[in-house]
Design a protein around this motif. Sequence first.
Motif: not given
Length: 335
Positions: A15-17, A67-70, A286-287, A317-319
């Motif tokens: 999430t920070a990145l 998104d995670s896989y990519e 995630v909310e 989930t970070a994105k």
Amino acid sequence: MKVAIVGGGIVGLSTALNLKNEFRDSKITIIASSFEDTTSHVAAGIFRVASSFSGPTDEITWKWIKDSYEYYDDIRKTEEAALAGITNVSGYIFAKSSPYAIKNQWMEKLLPIYRKVTPEELKLVEGGWKYGSFFMTILNETSLHLPWARQKLILNGTVLVEKTVNSLKEITKNFDLVINCSGLGARELCNDRHLVPIRGQVTKVKAPWIKTFFYGENDTYIIPGFNGICTLGGVRAFDSENREFCPHDAASIRERCVKLIPSLSKAEVVRHMTGLRPHREGNVRVELEKISDEFSSKMVVHNYGHGGYGVSTAPGTAKYAVELAKETRRMSSKL
Ligand SMILES: Cc1cc2nc3c(=O)[nH]c(=O)nc-3n(C[C@H](O)[C@H](O)[C@H](O)COP(=O)(O)OP(=O)(O)OC[C@H]3O[C@@H](n4cnc5c(N)ncnc54)[C@H](O)[C@@H]3O)c2cc1C
């Protein structure tokens, strides 16, 4: 913008990145009880998300996974891949009891290779298997990835503070935004009764000759990693808080894995590891939540409850969490 991220596991660091990419001038502080002793350090790190993994809708869940896989696949293609602990890995999942065990609605749609095995492949390892799938996926060796992510964050100005947060209100007053990535810690921080620990234990062995992963039944898995170290698993004890090493679990893991691949009987044990998967009944949370005290109200973005799939799904989930953070910024700039 001053942002606090609570949690220094894979979810907090991812999430920070992402946040630093989207808000280049943000000042990020990650606050964590520990950066070393986390569930993320225990994970086998294979990108394999079960069909049961859920966000609030199937559409959002699919977006998180894709998104995670990519994200990981992009790292895999760079020169940094080895440093970041990211590589490709291929292997088999076998079952006897039910054909459902080898099916996976997300992975079949996502991965470049996910196919039914041939009758010859069913005999590759011991066990008298009836069903099998072969697939190629990503491996995230978290003992490399987490320090790599921390180093990247420190270099871009993120401050890492080792401290336990007793309540989210305690920190909202000092920051414009708080993102809660505290994993199982959210049980207390959010009084979230839907979070349940699922105990896991793995054995790391030296087995450089193992190049392919194998999953059998009863949570048995053999996953080759970096530097010839192989992860043998596993255990899934629902609602168990116990992080003590269990010799009976270790013996059972060893026996089940050796049954699959007899040459593992001579593999030297490097260490045993235990961890509690932060499983959330219903869906990963995630909310946004507004947290108020007598002086002001602040938005908190929650990002926790990834269960047995947090290493796989953290970048997605970070994105999403950062998109929610952007929304709150837009809303507050309109006021
Ligand atoms: C044996 C095992 C094997 C696994 N294998 C895989 C796998 O192959 N693939 C996969 O995708 N997933 C796997 N997982 C699941 C994965 O490890 C988790 O989903 C993931 O690590 C969760 O990450 P997290 O950042 O949410 O939690 P954690 O890694 O537990 O991090 C939580 C952070 O929050 C901090 N914290 C908590 N409370 C507070 C507080 N009050 N104040 C300050 N800080 C706080 C902690 O100190 C820590 O830094 C496995 C798990 C286990 C146990």
